[in-house]
Design a protein around this motif. Structure first.
Motif, PDB file in Angstrom:
ATOM      1  N   LEU B 150       0.815  -1.228   0.000  1.00 56.43           N
ATOM      2  CA  LEU B 150       0.000   0.000   0.000  1.00 56.43           C
ATOM      3  C   LEU B 150       0.839   1.264   0.000  1.00 56.43           C
ATOM      4  N   SER B 151       2.154   1.129   0.255  1.00 58.26           N
ATOM      5  CA  SER B 151       2.966   2.347   0.283  1.00 58.26           C
ATOM      6  C   SER B 151       3.439   2.740  -1.121  1.00 58.26           C
ATOM      7  N   GLN B 152       3.147   1.869  -2.078  1.00 55.21           N
ATOM      8  CA  GLN B 152       3.577   2.129  -3.442  1.00 55.21           C
ATOM      9  C   GLN B 152       2.853   3.353  -4.021  1.00 55.21           C
ATOM     10  N   ARG B 153       3.579   4.134  -4.816  1.00 48.01           N
ATOM     11  CA  ARG B 153       2.934   5.276  -5.441  1.00 48.01           C
ATOM     12  C   ARG B 153       2.094   4.842  -6.636  1.00 48.01           C
ATOM     13  N   ALA B 154       0.957   5.485  -6.839  1.00 45.71           N
ATOM     14  CA  ALA B 154       0.029   5.079  -7.889  1.00 45.71           C
ATOM     15  C   ALA B 154       0.686   5.134  -9.265  1.00 45.71           C
ATOM     16  N   GLU B 155       1.598   6.094  -9.471  1.00 45.97           N
ATOM     17  CA  GLU B 155       2.194   6.252 -10.801  1.00 45.97           C
ATOM     18  C   GLU B 155       3.058   5.067 -11.213  1.00 45.97           C
ATOM     19  N   ARG B 156       3.449   4.268 -10.225  1.00 44.22           N
ATOM     20  CA  ARG B 156       4.300   3.126 -10.557  1.00 44.22           C
ATOM     21  C   ARG B 156       3.497   1.920 -11.021  1.00 44.22           C
ATOM     22  N   LEU B 157       2.186   2.023 -10.951  1.00 46.45           N
ATOM     23  CA  LEU B 157       1.345   0.890 -11.318  1.00 46.45           C
ATOM     24  C   LEU B 157       1.018   0.897 -12.805  1.00 46.45           C
ATOM     25  N   SER B 158       0.790  -0.294 -13.350  1.00 47.04           N
ATOM     26  CA  SER B 158       0.333  -0.386 -14.731  1.00 47.04           C
ATOM     27  C   SER B 158      -1.118   0.088 -14.797  1.00 47.04           C
ATOM     28  N   VAL B 159      -1.574   0.350 -16.022  1.00 43.99           N
ATOM     29  CA  VAL B 159      -2.949   0.822 -16.200  1.00 43.99           C
ATOM     30  C   VAL B 159      -3.925  -0.186 -15.598  1.00 43.99           C
ATOM     31  N   ALA B 160      -3.682  -1.473 -15.848  1.00 44.93           N
ATOM     32  CA  ALA B 160      -4.593  -2.491 -15.349  1.00 44.93           C
ATOM     33  C   ALA B 160      -4.619  -2.495 -13.830  1.00 44.93           C
ATOM     34  N   ALA B 161      -3.451  -2.349 -13.220  1.00 40.43           N
ATOM     35  CA  ALA B 161      -3.386  -2.362 -11.762  1.00 40.43           C
ATOM     36  C   ALA B 161      -4.072  -1.125 -11.192  1.00 40.43           C
ATOM     37  N   GLN B 162      -3.904   0.013 -11.853  1.00 39.71           N
ATOM     38  CA  GLN B 162      -4.569   1.231 -11.384  1.00 39.71           C
ATOM     39  C   GLN B 162      -6.078   1.047 -11.378  1.00 39.71           C
ATOM     40  N   GLN B 163      -6.557   0.360 -12.416  1.00 41.20           N
ATOM     41  CA  GLN B 163      -7.990   0.155 -12.505  1.00 41.20           C
ATOM     42  C   GLN B 163      -8.491  -0.694 -11.340  1.00 41.20           C
ATOM     43  N   LYS B 164      -7.695  -1.710 -10.992  1.00 40.38           N
ATOM     44  CA  LYS B 164      -8.091  -2.543  -9.869  1.00 40.38           C
ATOM     45  C   LYS B 164      -8.119  -1.732  -8.583  1.00 40.38           C
ATOM     46  N   ALA B 188      -4.720  -4.828 -22.444  1.00 35.77           N
ATOM     47  CA  ALA B 188      -4.410  -5.946 -23.331  1.00 35.77           C
ATOM     48  C   ALA B 188      -5.450  -7.042 -23.085  1.00 35.77           C
ATOM     49  N   PRO B 189      -5.661  -7.919 -24.058  1.00 34.83           N
ATOM     50  CA  PRO B 189      -6.709  -8.937 -23.901  1.00 34.83           C
ATOM     51  C   PRO B 189      -6.590  -9.737 -22.606  1.00 34.83           C
ATOM     52  N   GLN B 190      -5.355 -10.148 -22.252  1.00 33.94           N
ATOM     53  CA  GLN B 190      -5.220 -10.931 -21.029  1.00 33.94           C
ATOM     54  C   GLN B 190      -5.602 -10.116 -19.802  1.00 33.94           C
ATOM     55  N   GLU B 191      -5.216  -8.832 -19.824  1.00 23.81           N
ATOM     56  CA  GLU B 191      -5.562  -7.978 -18.691  1.00 23.81           C
ATOM     57  C   GLU B 191      -7.072  -7.820 -18.594  1.00 23.81           C
ATOM     58  N   ALA B 192      -7.717  -7.690 -19.766  1.00 21.25           N
ATOM     59  CA  ALA B 192      -9.167  -7.552 -19.772  1.00 21.25           C
ATOM     60  C   ALA B 192      -9.811  -8.794 -19.185  1.00 21.25           C
ATOM     61  N   GLU B 193      -9.278  -9.979 -19.558  1.00 18.95           N
ATOM     62  CA  GLU B 193      -9.824 -11.219 -19.015  1.00 18.95           C
ATOM     63  C   GLU B 193      -9.725 -11.230 -17.496  1.00 18.95           C
ATOM     64  N   ALA B 194      -8.559 -10.809 -16.992  1.00 24.07           N
ATOM     65  CA  ALA B 194      -8.359 -10.788 -15.545  1.00 24.07           C
ATOM     66  C   ALA B 194      -9.364  -9.842 -14.891  1.00 24.07           C
ATOM     67  N   LEU B 195      -9.600  -8.722 -15.535  1.00 20.49           N
ATOM     68  CA  LEU B 195     -10.548  -7.751 -14.978  1.00 20.49           C
ATOM     69  C   LEU B 195     -11.945  -8.364 -14.902  1.00 20.49           C
ATOM     70  N   PHE B 196     -12.335  -9.059 -15.980  1.00 21.49           N
ATOM     71  CA  PHE B 196     -13.676  -9.625 -15.982  1.00 21.49           C
ATOM     72  C   PHE B 196     -13.808 -10.732 -14.946  1.00 21.49           C
TER      73      PHE B 196
END
Lengths: 388, 552
Positions: B150-164, B188-196
């Motif tokens: 939780l101490s990680q800065r948001a900017e260091r996250l990938s787009v998919a992780a930010q969405q989560k 990316a398709p795999q990230e979308a699958e993970a999101l769903f």
């Protein structure tokens, strides 16, 4: 098409702003114990030269008849126009910069640089040069010095990303203090009886002569009007002006279209500086006949107001320069005649600018000004990168 | 069929969301006209429609960002129309929104981002970080995200992780109804699958999910029910398992779609004339003859390395060739170096190493304008910022880049009459809908599709040999997308090369002769069309090692 104020509505709104400002000024006069009506009448008479009643002195031309007799004081009118001349140049300078998306706060310094150069070249030749040649040389000197003073911030912005608001302000200090140094040391008037901080008088061959005896109105006004037309044509009708507008209103699109953004920025700032420099040269040639400390007054800064009230277009800037020039001369006359302090005119000026500001807030012109003032870091980074 | 369970015999609980007769007007446009939306509690509900169909507006009304001009809103059977005055009210009613543009503050930590707006406070106004962290971790565990740093800065996250994290934030604030606006647009398709998968889990635990999209495949694969909007009105409501992709597409497109896949134009052979869309007049444009060069391709980039704004190497040792009459697509997760590569080719960004050739001429040291004169045309990704000067009118935008060309109305002194005539011709040929003002309309006032037509017209009328097109259909509706496809295919038919950067795999597969896949600034695969598939490209885009072995 762009941020230009449409002639009809723009003029109506400007007049409305002036009307509101005058009413406020009248109220202040009244509350301060002055006769508001005679104060405003004097302001009007000083600004336009027009006054009710038959002529009372030489140089006043009667018109009308019977109870509707009035007269035109040619001297007052000439002085108002003379006041407008440098304002028109500095207003054009600021307007041209803003067209390229650059907020030129440095017209003041560019005008001083131009005036100093004009005083130096004006003093050369010892009166032996043919008049027209010398006049042209002095004007060119003023323009070149102003251009140099404007181009350096332009180059800094284009290649290093130094914001022009900061660099032009610094260049104003540089010009003011350099001028102070020069008129007290290197270029000081050699006449031992004169202690004033000023240069030696320029040769008579470099003088612009007054059109109305005793006034400061010279061919400089004509030159200013030509410059206004020239700037309008440049901006609207030439590909150089098109590039300036493209950079001012769509920096990234201009870059992607292959326009050399740094080149346009430097050229626009140099031209803006040249316009302000000529203002200085004309004050030297037509009014003081030398560089005098304080010659630039606040013309450079007032040029910002002139440009914005005029909506950055040639005709608008011309009208707004005439207005501010007349207001300033009228205020002096008002103080002389009715003791109402001339500072009141500054209030009028301020209210007009505020009214314009409110109107600006909804226009693309404002987007342009705001974009010029607060450039994102990203842009600067980008430019830095490009300049590397 | 088994016997009905007790749950099915009970009366239906009130729907989680019921919106009735929602009308919302914006200056000059009605975004929603009497729209209904009913979402059963604990279901996965998709809202689909073309761009401009009013999907996002509807979502934003539900989230309290816009107030409807007419209509009523019920949550779990209770009317809240008057109470939804802003997002704060919506959050209080258990609604959470994950917007299209990620809304985390880059410089703040995950913990700070999640609690922002509902900070747990100890007496005396001190923040109770420990309690907050504990709650977030337990939520994350429920979501199957494991233990988070939780101490990680948001900017260091990938787009998919930010969405989560945004979903986590919504749940942290007590959301029972989760709204997502085009959640997979930049994944990316795999990230979308993970999101769903994650969203499915939420639905199983009773959360109601409403998501807006225009990807039918996602709708068919994941949703329980679908609402279709068209031009601000309801066009149909479906139970997903009782419908199919073709029905939904027809519903979305309305009368315009004769066949199921209306935007498909033939890939080879003559282009069919389409009465609905006048063919842009590229027949009239004569492409300059391209000298056949024995053996060498039209366009070549060799060992290009390009740094981004922060000085990092965004493109590393990229080599690529594009032949005459070939479209090469470039796939990749957003930010894999596509933008930097395109800018380096155009000349907007210096190359650290590498060389560029077009038709045998080396462009490496040329400026932007000189490269354009050699025949490169550019369709920038951000047409508002880089493609157009929004305050300029159509004629002025059309001149941009050609202000030194006499026959475009340029030259030392501009020729407004020539500019106007050319722009008027272009408006007609490319079917730019200008409204009543015609050519003097500032492009700011055109719709997105018509703005893109101006950009394309300008590029194509310069008779390019090589077109660099970046996300050319992003944000466009189906008709404008068709225009873009048609124009690119016509350029190809006439022998121009096209380098097409796109995040839309369907688009790439449809248009490209070959697809290059970028990952982390490198080209990790170059697939001919017949061997390229969405799955294969998707695997390469996310840097899957086995995929790379197969692709090189």
């Amino acid at each position: 098409m762009t941020g230009a104020v449409t002639p009809g509505s723009g003029l109506a709104r400007a007049l409305l702003s002036v009307g509101i400002a005058l009413v406020v000024a009248a109220v202040i006069m009244h509350l301060s114990g002055y006769d508001a009506l005679s104060g405003l009448a004097a302001l009007w008479a000083g600004a336009t030269g027009l006054r009710a009643g038959p002529p009372q002195a030489d140089g006043q031309i009667a018109f009308g008849a019977g109870p509707f007799t009035g007269h035109l004081d040619v001297y007052n009118l000439a002085q108002s126009l003379a006041r407008s001349t440098p304002l028109l140049f500095t207003g054009l300078s600021v307007a041209l910069g803003l067209r390229a998306g650059l907020f030129n706060i440095g017209a003041q310094g560019q005008m001083i640089a131009g005036a100093l150069a004009a005083a130096v070249i004006g003093g050369a030749g010892g009166g032996t040069l043919p008049g027209p040649v010398h006049l042209l040389l002095v004007l060119c000197a003023g323009a070149l010095a102003g251009a140099a003073w404007g181009a350096v911030p332009g180059i800094l912005r284009a290649t290093r990303g130094v914001h022009e608001v900061i660099s032009t302000i610094l260049f104003n200090y540089l010009a003011t203090n350099l001028a102070t140094y020069l008129v007290t040391h290197g270029l000081k008037d050699p006449d031992p009886r004169k202690m004033a901080p000023q240069t030696a008088a320029i040769a008579p061959t470099a003088h612009l002569h007054p059109w109305v005896a005793g006034s400061n109105l010279t061919a400089g006004l004509l030159l200013a009007l030509v410059a206004a037309m020239g700037v309008a044509c440049l901006v609207r009708r030439t590909s150089a002006g098109f590039q300036i507008r493209a950079v001012g209103q769509g920096l990234e699109a201009a870059r992607a279209a292959g326009i050399s953004v740094p080149g346009v920025m430097v050229r626009a700032m140099a031209l803006a500086g040249a316009l302000a420099g000529v203002a200085g040269a004309i004050e030297v040639m037509g009014v003081h006949h030398r560089y005098v400390q304080g010659l630039a007054g606040t013309y450079g800064f007032d040029g910002i107001a002139v440009a914005l009230l005029g909506g950055l277009n040639g005709m608008g800037v011309t009208l707004s320069a005439l207005f501010f020039g007349a207001l300033s001369n009228g205020a002096e006359f008002m103080e002389l005649e009715t003791n109402v302090p001339r500072a009141l005119a500054v209030i009028v000026q301020a209210i007009v600018i505020l009214c314009v500001g409110v109107r600006l807030a909804r226009r693309s012109l404002a987007r342009q000004v705001v974009a010029a003032v607060q450039d994102s870091d990203e842009d600067l980074l980008e430019e830095e990168h490009a300049g590397r | 069929m088994s016997a009905p369970t007790v749950a099915e015999l009970l009366p239906d609980p009130p729907p989680a969301v019921r919106m009735e007769n929602i009308t919302k007007r914006f200056p000059g446009v009605v975004a929603n006209r009497g729209v209904h939306l009913q979402v059963r509690a604990g279901t996965f509900h998709a809202v689909i429609g073309e761009n401009g169909a009013g999907k996002s507006t509807l979502l934003n009304i539900l989230y309290g960002r816009y107030r409807p001009d007419a209509g009523r809103i019920f949550l779990h059977g209770e009317e809240v129309t008057q109470e939804l005055r802003g997002p704060i009210d919506a959050i209080r009613h258990g609604i959470g929104l994950v917007s299209q543009h990620h809304a985390l503050i880059p410089a703040l930590s995950l913990l700070e981002n999640v609690v922002l707006g509902s900070e747990p406070v100890l007496p005396g106004g001190v923040l109770d970080w420990r309690r907050a962290a504990a709650r977030i971790q337990s939520l994350a565990k429920q979501l199957g995200l494991g233990t988070l740093d939780l101490s990680q800065r948001a900017e260091r996250l990938s787009v998919a992780a930010q969405q989560k994290v945004e979903i986590l934030k919504a749940l942290y604030r007590g959301a029972r109804i989760l709204l997502l606006d085009e959640p997979t647009a930049t994944l990316a398709p795999q990230e979308a699958e993970a999101l769903f998968a994650l969203l499915r889990g939420l639905v199983q635990r009773g959360t109601t999910v409403v998501f807006v999209t225009h990807k039918l495949r996602e709708v068919m694969a994941h949703s329980d029910a679908v609402s279709v909007l068209r031009a601000g009105r309801n066009a149909g409501d479906f139970v997903t398992r009782e419908t199919d992709e073709r029905t939904l597409l027809q519903c979305m497109m309305g009368a315009r779609s004769g066949s199921g896949v209306a935007f498909r134009v033939p890939l080879t052979g003559e282009l069919e004339p389409d009465p609905a869309l006048p063919v842009p007049g590229m027949e009239a444009a004569v492409f300059r003859p391209i000298r056949p060069l024995s053996g060498s391709p039209l366009f070549q980039i060799e060992h290009a390395t390009v740094r981004n704004l922060r000085g990092a190497r965004a493109v590393q040792d990229v080599s690529l060739e594009v032949g005459m009459g070939e479209i090469v697509g470039v796939a990749g997760v957003d930010g894999s170096g596509q933008q930097e590569l395109a800018e380096a080719i155009i000349g907007l960004r210096p190359m650290e190493t590498g060389r560029l050739f077009l038709a045998g001429v080396e462009l490496t040291r040329m400026r932007v304008r000189a490269r354009q004169r050699q025949g490169i045309a550019y369709i920038p990704e951000d047409r508002h910022r880089s493609g157009l000067v929004l305050d300029f009118d159509i004629a002025e935008n059309y001149l941009l880049g050609h202000e030194d060309c006499e026959d475009w109305g340029g030259g030392w002194v501009l020729k407004p009459a020539v500019m106007f005539r050319r722009a008027a011709e272009m408006v007609q040929r490319y079917d730019v809908r200008t409204g009543f003002r015609g050519v003097p309309t500032p492009v700011r006032d055109l719709s997105g599709g018509n703005q893109q037509k101006v950009v394309f017209a300008r590029a194509m009328e310069s008779r390019p040999r090589f077109v660099v097109a970046c996300q050319p259909t992003r944000g466009l509706d189906v008709e404008a997308t068709r225009f873009v496809y048609r124009t690119l295919l016509q350029a190809r038919e006439r022998g121009a090369g096209v380098l097409l950067f796109s995040l839309d795999l369907d688009e790439l597969l449809y248009l490209s002769d070959r697809v290059a896949v970028m990952f982390n600034g490198r080209i990790v695969g170059l697939l001919p069309r017949d061997t390229a598939s969405a799955e294969r490209i998707g695997a390469l885009m996310t840097g899957s090692a086995e995929a790379m072995e197969g692709a090189s």
